[in-house]
Design a protein around this motif. Structure first.
Motif, PDB file in Angstrom:
ATOM      1  N   SER A   1       7.578   5.527  -0.511  1.00  0.00           N
ATOM      2  CA  SER A   1       8.683   4.568  -0.692  1.00  0.00           C
ATOM      3  C   SER A   1       8.512   3.489  -2.026  1.00  0.00           C
ATOM      4  O   SER A   1       7.257   3.547  -2.360  1.00  0.00           O
ATOM      5  N   GLY A   2       9.521   3.030  -2.512  1.00  0.00           N
ATOM      6  CA  GLY A   2       9.197   2.180  -3.707  1.00  0.00           C
ATOM      7  C   GLY A   2       9.010   0.473  -3.247  1.00  0.00           C
ATOM      8  O   GLY A   2       8.733  -0.283  -4.058  1.00  0.00           O
ATOM      9  N   ILE A   3       8.907   0.410  -1.830  1.00  0.00           N
ATOM     10  CA  ILE A   3       8.451  -0.845  -1.611  1.00  0.00           C
ATOM     11  C   ILE A   3       7.103  -1.263  -1.872  1.00  0.00           C
ATOM     12  O   ILE A   3       6.280  -0.571  -1.457  1.00  0.00           O
ATOM     13  N   ALA A   4       6.853  -2.443  -2.395  1.00  0.00           N
ATOM     14  CA  ALA A   4       5.455  -2.951  -2.877  1.00  0.00           C
ATOM     15  C   ALA A   4       4.972  -1.975  -3.452  1.00  0.00           C
ATOM     16  O   ALA A   4       3.744  -1.409  -3.031  1.00  0.00           O
ATOM     17  N   GLU A   5       5.347  -1.254  -4.756  1.00  0.00           N
ATOM     18  CA  GLU A   5       5.016   0.042  -5.252  1.00  0.00           C
ATOM     19  C   GLU A   5       3.360  -0.071  -5.313  1.00  0.00           C
ATOM     20  O   GLU A   5       2.697  -0.992  -5.724  1.00  0.00           O
ATOM     21  N   PHE A   6       2.754   0.983  -4.774  1.00  0.00           N
ATOM     22  CA  PHE A   6       1.258   1.097  -4.824  1.00  0.00           C
ATOM     23  C   PHE A   6       0.774   1.356  -6.245  1.00  0.00           C
ATOM     24  O   PHE A   6      -0.498   1.247  -6.617  1.00  0.00           O
ATOM     25  N   MET A   7       1.686   1.924  -7.177  1.00  0.00           N
ATOM     26  CA  MET A   7       1.444   2.293  -8.497  1.00  0.00           C
ATOM     27  C   MET A   7       1.648   1.014  -9.381  1.00  0.00           C
ATOM     28  O   MET A   7       2.979   1.014  -9.300  1.00  0.00           O
ATOM     29  N   THR A   8       1.349   0.369 -10.235  1.00  0.00           N
ATOM     30  CA  THR A   8       1.729  -0.609 -11.237  1.00  0.00           C
ATOM     31  C   THR A   8       2.262   0.244 -12.396  1.00  0.00           C
ATOM     32  O   THR A   8       1.841   0.921 -13.184  1.00  0.00           O
TER      33      THR A   8
ATOM     34  N   GLY B   1       1.003  -1.323  -0.042  1.00  0.00           N
ATOM     35  CA  GLY B   1       0.033  -0.172   0.036  1.00  0.00           C
ATOM     36  C   GLY B   1       0.829   1.359  -0.169  1.00  0.00           C
ATOM     37  O   GLY B   1       1.993   1.263   0.339  1.00  0.00           O
ATOM     38  N   PRO B   2       0.300   2.309  -0.259  1.00  0.00           N
ATOM     39  CA  PRO B   2       0.987   3.769  -0.293  1.00  0.00           C
ATOM     40  C   PRO B   2       1.724   4.059   1.000  1.00  0.00           C
ATOM     41  O   PRO B   2       1.170   3.903   2.212  1.00  0.00           O
ATOM     42  N   GLN B   3       3.063   4.436   0.873  1.00  0.00           N
ATOM     43  CA  GLN B   3       3.876   4.309   2.091  1.00  0.00           C
ATOM     44  C   GLN B   3       4.486   5.955   2.047  1.00  0.00           C
ATOM     45  O   GLN B   3       5.500   6.129   1.373  1.00  0.00           O
ATOM     46  N   TYR B   4       3.890   6.872   2.441  1.00  0.00           N
ATOM     47  CA  TYR B   4       4.214   8.174   2.120  1.00  0.00           C
ATOM     48  C   TYR B   4       5.228   8.442   3.120  1.00  0.00           C
ATOM     49  O   TYR B   4       5.099   8.164   4.270  1.00  0.00           O
TER      50      TYR B   4
ATOM     51  N   VAL C   1      -5.318   6.285  -6.473  1.00  0.00           N
ATOM     52  CA  VAL C   1      -4.853   5.111  -6.682  1.00  0.00           C
ATOM     53  C   VAL C   1      -4.798   4.100  -5.626  1.00  0.00           C
ATOM     54  O   VAL C   1      -5.248   3.003  -5.642  1.00  0.00           O
ATOM     55  N   GLY C   2      -4.137   4.409  -4.438  1.00  0.00           N
ATOM     56  CA  GLY C   2      -4.203   3.647  -3.395  1.00  0.00           C
ATOM     57  C   GLY C   2      -5.262   3.308  -2.588  1.00  0.00           C
ATOM     58  O   GLY C   2      -5.596   1.951  -2.226  1.00  0.00           O
ATOM     59  N   HIS C   3      -6.320   4.483  -2.609  1.00  0.00           N
ATOM     60  CA  HIS C   3      -7.442   4.225  -1.786  1.00  0.00           C
ATOM     61  C   HIS C   3      -8.546   4.251  -2.718  1.00  0.00           C
ATOM     62  O   HIS C   3      -9.816   4.149  -2.185  1.00  0.00           O
ATOM     63  N   ARG C   4      -8.501   4.187  -3.911  1.00  0.00           N
ATOM     64  CA  ARG C   4      -9.651   4.117  -4.867  1.00  0.00           C
ATOM     65  C   ARG C   4     -10.709   5.267  -4.706  1.00  0.00           C
ATOM     66  O   ARG C   4     -12.042   4.827  -4.950  1.00  0.00           O
ATOM     67  N   GLY C   5     -10.186   6.434  -4.355  1.00  0.00           N
ATOM     68  CA  GLY C   5     -11.186   7.440  -4.099  1.00  0.00           C
ATOM     69  C   GLY C   5     -12.096   7.316  -3.113  1.00  0.00           C
ATOM     70  O   GLY C   5     -13.187   8.106  -2.848  1.00  0.00           O
TER      71      GLY C   5
END
Length: 330
Positions: free
Chosen positions: A112-119, A90-93, A184-188
Motif C-alpha cells: 500500500s502507498g498509505i504512509a509510505e514506509f520507503m522515503t 509502516g509496511p502494509q503488504y 527498510v521497514g524493520h531495519r533488519g
C-alpha cells in the motif's frame, strides 16, 4: 567486454572507479530486480535506480540511493494525511489475492502507498511514474530501463536481470516479509530463517543477459544472498557463470560485512557469514579479491588489496585489482 553483477550499494561503489580501468562502451551491468516492489501502484526498482542516478551524475552518495538534493514533499504529505485520517504507518503488504492481481511483474511485492514506509523523493518519484507508465503501455522492464538509461545519458549498458517477476522474500521469526519490508521497514531486526526467490523457477534472464555473461564477469562487493542470489536463481544463469571467467570481490572485511544484513542472510542459507563463505556462495568463481588484512585461504587464486571503498580513488584501486584478476584467470 566486461560485465558487472550489481545489487545494493557494494557494486555501485566499485563502479565509481571502473571507468578508469574498463571502457564504459564495453561495460555491461546486470542489475538485481529481486528487491523491486510496487508501492502505491508505482513500480520501484531500487538497484536499477541507483545505477541510473549514478550514471547520470545525480546519485545521493551519502545514502547511495535516491537523488542528491531531492525534496520529499509528496512523502511528507502522505505521512500527514495518514496521521490526519488515523491510518496505519509502516509496511502494509497487500493480501495474497492482491499480490497476483494487476501487472504480472509486480507479483509478490505489492505494498500500500498509505504512509509510505520507503522515503521516496519527488524527482525520484518521477522516475517511478515514468517507468510504471512505460510498463503499462506494454513495454518490458528491459525496454523501460533502456528508455530511462537514455534519459540519464548512461555510457554503459544497463540490463535488469529479468523481465519476469522475482521477489526476494525473507522468512523470519515474525513471519514472511519482502526484503524491503525486512530491511527498510524493520531495519533488519527480525531473525532470519531462510530466504526465498519467489518466481525465479518460472523466470528467464532478460534478453542480452546470457550473452553478456559470455565474457569476463565481475561480482562486486554486494550482498551475496539478496543482491546476487536472485540472479543465480534464474534458470541458466549460474550455468553460464560456470563457463566463463568470474572474479568475485568480497563484501566482507574478515568476519564483518561492509554494510547491510549480509552476515545474517549468509547464515540463513547455510554459508559461513564471512569471506570464507564466498566459496559456498560463488562456487563458479575463478579468482577472489579480498582485503589485504584478511587471512582467508581459498582453493583458487586470490588477490589481496585494500578493498575499503570510500572514494572514487579507492574504487579505482579495487577495479585495477579486478583487471589483474581477469588477466590471472584468462
Amino acid at each position: 567486454m566486461v560485465t558487472f553483477l550489481s545489487g545494493g550499494t557494494g557494486t555501485p561503489k566499485l563502479l565509481d572507479g571502473a571507468g578508469a580501468v574498463f571502457s564504459p562502451e564495453e561495460t555491461t551491468i546486470v542489475a538485481n530486480t529481486g528487491d523491486d516492489i510496487e508501492l502505491g501502484g508505482l513500480f520501484v526498482s531500487p538497484d536499477v535506480d541507483t545505477l541510473l542516478f549514478q550514471g547520470g551524475g545525480v546519485l545521493d552518495r551519502e545514502t547511495w540511493w535516491g537523488i542528491a538534493g531531492d525534496t520529499h514533499r509528496t512523502n511528507s504529505a502522505l505521512m500527514d494525511l495518514a496521521a490526519a485520517a488515523d491510518l496505519p504507518e509502516g509496511p502494509q503488504y497487500l493480501p495474497d489475492e492482491k499480490q497476483t492481481a494487476g501487472r504480472r511483474l509486480a507479483r509478490w511485492r505489492r505494498f500500500s502507498g498509505i504512509a509510505e514506509f520507503m522515503t521516496i523523493g519527488d524527482r525520484d518519484r518521477a522516475v517511478h511514474l515514468t517507468r510504471t507508465s512505460l510498463l503499462d503501455q506494454g513495454n518490458t522492464l528491459v525496454d523501460a530501463t533502456q528508455t530511462l538509461a537514455d534519459a540519464f545519458d548512461l555510457s554503459v549498458s544497463l540490463l535488469p536481470m529479468s523481465n519476469d517477476p522475482v521477489a526476494s522474500l525473507v522468512h523470519t521469526d515474525q513471519g514472511m516479509m519482502h526484503f524491503q519490508e525486512y530491511w527498510v521497514g524493520h531495519r533488519g531486526e527480525p531473525d532470519v530463517e531462510t530466504v526465498e526467490f519467489r518466481g525465479s523457477s518460472n523466470a528467464t534472464p532478460a534478453p542480452g543477459v546470457l550473452e553478456a555473461l559470455e565474457g569476463p564477469v565481475v561480482i562486486g562487493p554486494s550482498n551475496p544472498v539478496t543482491s546476487i542470489g536472485p540472479m543465480l536463481a534464474l534458470p541458466g544463469f549460474a550455468d553460464a557463470l560456470a563457463k566463463t571467467t568470474v572474479v568475485a570481490v568480497s563484501p566482507f572485511l574478515g568476519d564483518e560485512a561492509f554494510s547491510g544484513p549480509a552476515e545474517d542472510l549468509m547464515e540463513a542459507v547455510n554459508a559461513e557469514p564471512n569471506t570464507h563463505g564466498l566459496a559456498t556462495a560463488y562456487p563458479f568463481a575463478d579468482v577472489f579479491i579480498v582485503d589485504d588484512g584478511d587471512d582467508v585461504e581459498f582453493d583458487r587464486p586470490t588477490i589481496q588489496t585494500d578493498i575499503t571503498i570510500d572514494s572514487p580513488e579507492d574504487a579505482t584501486r579495487v577495479a585495477r585489482a579486478v583487471d589483474e584478476a581477469i588477466d590471472l584467470a584468462s
